[in-house]
Design a protein around this motif. Sequence first.
Motif, short mmCIF file in Angstrom:
data_model
loop_
_atom_site.label_atom_id
_atom_site.label_comp_id
_atom_site.label_asym_id
_atom_site.label_seq_id
_atom_site.Cartn_x
_atom_site.Cartn_y
_atom_site.Cartn_z
N ALA A 94 0.86 -1.10 -0.18
CA ALA A 94 0.02 0.10 0.01
C ALA A 94 0.90 1.14 0.02
N PRO A 95 0.37 2.29 -0.85
CA PRO A 95 -0.87 2.51 -1.31
C PRO A 95 -0.99 2.08 -2.86
N GLY A 97 1.26 2.08 -5.76
CA GLY A 97 1.86 2.27 -6.98
C GLY A 97 2.50 1.20 -7.89
N ARG A 118 -4.20 1.80 4.82
CA ARG A 118 -3.39 2.11 3.48
C ARG A 118 -4.01 1.32 2.51
N ALA A 140 3.23 -9.42 6.83
CA ALA A 140 3.74 -10.12 5.82
C ALA A 140 4.93 -11.37 6.59
N PRO A 156 9.41 -1.16 4.56
CA PRO A 156 9.16 0.23 5.01
C PRO A 156 10.93 0.51 5.62
C1 LIG Z 1 7.27 1.80 1.63
S1 LIG Z 1 5.60 1.45 1.80
C2 LIG Z 1 5.06 0.84 0.45
C3 LIG Z 1 4.65 1.48 -0.79
C4 LIG Z 1 4.02 0.73 -1.80
N1 LIG Z 1 4.99 -0.34 -2.22
C5 LIG Z 1 3.86 1.35 -3.24
O1 LIG Z 1 4.72 1.34 -4.04
O2 LIG Z 1 2.70 2.28 -3.17
C6 LIG Z 1 5.65 0.51 3.18
C7 LIG Z 1 4.49 -0.25 3.42
O3 LIG Z 1 4.90 -1.37 4.46
C8 LIG Z 1 3.74 -1.78 5.09
N2 LIG Z 1 4.40 -2.49 6.39
C9 LIG Z 1 5.12 -2.44 7.22
N3 LIG Z 1 5.45 -3.40 8.14
C10 LIG Z 1 4.71 -4.38 7.55
C11 LIG Z 1 4.76 -5.83 7.79
N4 LIG Z 1 5.33 -6.29 8.66
N5 LIG Z 1 3.92 -6.48 6.90
C12 LIG Z 1 3.20 -6.00 5.73
N6 LIG Z 1 3.13 -4.64 5.45
C13 LIG Z 1 3.91 -4.04 6.27
C14 LIG Z 1 3.29 -0.32 5.55
O4 LIG Z 1 1.96 -0.39 5.98
C15 LIG Z 1 3.53 0.49 4.22
O5 LIG Z 1 2.28 0.45 3.47
#
Ligand SMILES: C[S@@+](CC[C@H](N)C(=O)[O-])C[C@H]1O[C@@H](n2cnc3c(N)ncnc32)[C@H](O)[C@@H]1O
Length: 279
Positions: A94-95, A97, A118, A140, A156
Amino acid sequence: MESYGEETAAAIAERHRDEPPLDISVKSDPEGWTEKLDGLLLPTGSIRLRERGGITGLPGFDEGAWWVQDAAAALPVRLLAPKPGERIADLCAAPGGKTAQLAAMGAAVTAVDRSGPRLRRLRANLERLGLSAEIVTKDATLWDAEPFDAVLLDAPCSATGTIRRHPDVAWTKSPDDRDKLVALQARLLEAAARLTKPGGRLVYCTCSLEPQEGEAQIEAFLKAHVDFVRKPIEAAEIGGLGEAIDHNGDLRTLPHQLHNDTPRLSGWSGFYATRLIRL
Ligand SMILES: C[S@@+](CC[C@H](N)C(=O)[O-])C[C@H]1O[C@@H](n2cnc3c(N)ncnc32)[C@H](O)[C@@H]1O
């Protein structure tokens, strides 16, 4: 500065002072949309808009022809090179892209994120674009499924590569936060490895300038996982921009690269990405 040297650090800081560019990714016909939007077609395939302003009123928004995505953020999916019909897991999606890119290229995508709010944005974005993906709300590191043809892990991170867009990052993230994120990234990589089938690709990326969240993270991963090897990135895959590939063949974009004489049309986010193959 410690990681990049004085000259590069100064060039990055200089670029951070300018208003950031506005880039979009298109589902198809980049040349046609560049003309319709009076944009600049970048060598990597993203379109850079010359004017900032109301996004939702621009041609193609309502019909879902494109979405806003930093040009550097669009590269990891290009490196993954999804083929139509392939099963692909998008971890930390999320979100959305990158989910949109994968789905637009015809992959059967499973988008996983632990944040419900998200993921609601991801769902709305995909709806506008007329694209689909299976959506899973889950941590995840705890998620299990049949191994995939390819896995994208956009982990993240401290987000220091996006300071130009989000200046608060410089003040809100401490070295302590970064160390916690490095540990989480390592756990997410373990999950991503389990979910990659033999012969499959794993692309790991972060929008961080910190080597601990990029190069060093992957060095440690490869030492512990002899069944994974790097498939080096070639300049031709990223529009010939060899300056954004490091000596290992990983992607390392820096905010002062992709120069344009107009400061507002210059630069992109700092990203690290590596492409691994499971033997
Ligand atoms: C860098 S952002 C992702 C951006 C997305 N890939 C895009 O291109 O729009 C990181 C994401 O990791 C998620 N996140 C953080 N820890 C996580 C976990 N343990 N399992 C799954 N999602 C996680 C957050 O909620 C956040 O949405």
